[in-house]
Design an enzyme around this catalytic site. Sequence first.
Site, short mmCIF file in Angstrom:
data_model
loop_
_atom_site.label_atom_id
_atom_site.label_comp_id
_atom_site.label_asym_id
_atom_site.label_seq_id
_atom_site.Cartn_x
_atom_site.Cartn_y
_atom_site.Cartn_z
N SER A 264 -30.19 -68.38 -50.44
CA SER A 264 -29.07 -67.44 -50.48
C SER A 264 -27.76 -68.17 -50.72
O SER A 264 -27.71 -69.40 -50.68
CB SER A 264 -28.99 -66.70 -49.15
OG SER A 264 -28.56 -67.62 -48.14
N LYS A 265 -26.73 -67.37 -50.95
CA LYS A 265 -25.39 -67.91 -51.13
C LYS A 265 -25.00 -68.72 -49.90
O LYS A 265 -24.39 -69.77 -49.99
CB LYS A 265 -24.43 -66.74 -51.35
CG LYS A 265 -22.97 -67.12 -51.39
CD LYS A 265 -22.15 -65.87 -51.62
CE LYS A 265 -20.67 -66.13 -51.53
NZ LYS A 265 -20.25 -66.82 -50.31
N ARG A 266 -25.38 -68.19 -48.73
CA ARG A 266 -25.03 -68.88 -47.49
C ARG A 266 -25.66 -70.27 -47.42
O ARG A 266 -25.06 -71.21 -46.94
CB ARG A 266 -25.47 -68.04 -46.28
CG ARG A 266 -24.33 -67.91 -45.30
CD ARG A 266 -24.64 -66.99 -44.13
NE ARG A 266 -25.22 -65.72 -44.51
CZ ARG A 266 -26.27 -65.19 -43.91
NH1 ARG A 266 -26.86 -65.81 -42.92
NH2 ARG A 266 -26.74 -64.02 -44.30
#
Length: 515
Positions: A264-266
Site C-alpha cells: 500500500s501507499k502507507r
Amino acid sequence: MSNVRVRFAPSPTGPLHIGGVKTALCNYLFAKKHGGQFLLRIEDTDQTRYVSGAEDYILEALQWCGLTPDESSQNPGEYGPYRQSERKELYRQYADQLVESGNAYYAFDTPEELEEMRENMKKQGVPSPQYNAITRQYMKNSLALSADEVQKRLDAGEPYVIRINVPRNEEVKVHDTIRGWVVFQSSQLDDKVIFKSDGMPTYHLANVVDDHLMKISHVIRGEEWLPSTPIHVLLYRYLGWEDTMPEFAHLPLILKPDGKGKLSKRDGDRLGIPVFPLDWKDPETGNISSGFRERGFIPEAFLNMMVFLGWNPGTEQEIFTLPELIEAFSLERIGKAGAKFDYEKGKWYNQQYLKNLDSKIIAEQNKSVLDEKGITYEEGYLIKAIDLLKERMTFISDFWEVGSFFFQNPSEYDEKLVRKKWKDNIPTLFDDLQTSLSSLDNFTHEAIETEIKGFMERHNLKFGDVLPVFRLMISGVGAGPPLFEVAELLGKEHVISRMGASKEIFNTICAKENA
Ligand code: GLU
C-alpha cells in the site's frame, strides 16, 4: 489469436499505484504480442471519489513508461468516447432492458432502511448481510412491492437504484486464463446496484457495457476484481452477450516486501520506497509520495522489474528490452500467487540498464549538475568519464557522488584507508613513483600500468601496497573505476599534482593518529 483488443480502465480516484502500472503493462504486452489494440478507458462514474489531477497523472505515468494506448481520449478510435462520464447517456437503456427482462429491479430503500436490514441480519447471526434473493423479499423493491405501488413511487419521483437480480442458488462459473475455472455460489453474491439514483451507472454495468461496445476480447486486471466477475458474467448473460464475452485474466497482487498483505501507499511511506511511478502530491494534505521517475529510474528498467512481479519467462533471462518482452510474454506464464515487492531488485535492474545506456544520454542529464557548480569541462571528457563511471552507478543522479574527482581535486580522503596504507617505506617510495610517472611521454593507461608494475618489482611491493594508495591520491577513495584508465583520463598534470598534494595531507592524517 485474432482481433485482440484489451483495455486498461483506471478510475481517477488517486495516483496510479504500481499495481495499476503492472496491469497496464500486461495489457500492453498482450496486445502487442498478438497484433491487437491497447485501449485506455477512464472509469469516472463515481463522482464522489473523483480526485482532481488523477487523470492527468495516469496519462503522464503511462507516457513516461512508454505504454502508449492505441485508443484513448487523446487519440480516439471508432469506439469513443473513452471517458465514462462522457458516455453517460449510453448506459440507461441497458439498465432499462435488464429491468424489462426481469434481470434487474428498482429498489427504493433508504440508507436507513438498508442499515436496519443489515443490523437485523447481524442479530440473526449473519456476519456479512447481503441484499439477495432472501432479504430482497422484505425490502422496498419492484420484486417485493405490488406493481401499483412501484408505479406510484416512480410517478412520485421517489429516488431509486437499479439492482441486478442474482439467482438464488446457482453456480456462476468464471473462466480465468491464470486460474482456470473459478466457481462462485450465487447465494454468496449481492444484488449489486448497477444504476444509481444520480443517473449514473455503477462500475459493474458501465464496465460490462463498455467492454462489449468497445469489442474487448480479453479483460486483464488485478486480482481484486475477481469477486466482481461473477456479477459481470451474469450481466453478459442477461444482456444476451455471452457469446462474445471476453476472456478473463486476473493478475496476482503485489505484496509488501515481507509478503504480509497487499503493498500500500502507507508501506511506501513507512519503508521509504516508491510505490508510484511518478511523484504524487496529495491534493488535500500536500504530502508528496515519491515516484520511481523522480528516484532516477529508467522507464524500461522499471517495466522490466514490474513484469517480473508475477510473470516469469521460463528461462534464466532477466533483462528484457520492451520488444523482447512482447515476444516472450504470455498470460499462461503468470502465477496465481502474490508477488513480493523487492525494491533492491528494482535498483539492480536500473543498474543493469544504466550500464548499457549511451553515455551521451547520461551526460546530457548531468550537465546541469556541473553547470550549477560552475565547473567547466569538455564534452568528450565528460563522456569518457561517464563511460568509466556508469558501471558503478545505480541511478543517473549518482554521477557526482561517484565521479566528482574527475572534475575537481579530492576535498576529502578516506582517512581510515590512508592510515592503513600510508606507512613503513611507502611514503618515501611514492616519491620514486611520482618521478617515474612524470617522466612518461605517453600518459596512456598501458604505459601507466607498465610503469607501476615496474615500480612494484623494483621495490618488491604487492598490488595491495601500491594501488589503493595511488587511487586514494588521485580520487580520495579506495574503490572506483579501472585505475589506470582513471589516471589516463585525468591526465599527467593532474595525476602528478594530486600525488604531490596528497602526500602532505596523508602525513598529517597519520600524524594526527600518532599524536
Ligand atoms: N475501474 C476499475 C479500476 O479502477 C477497472 C477494473 C477493471 O479493469 O475492470 O481498476
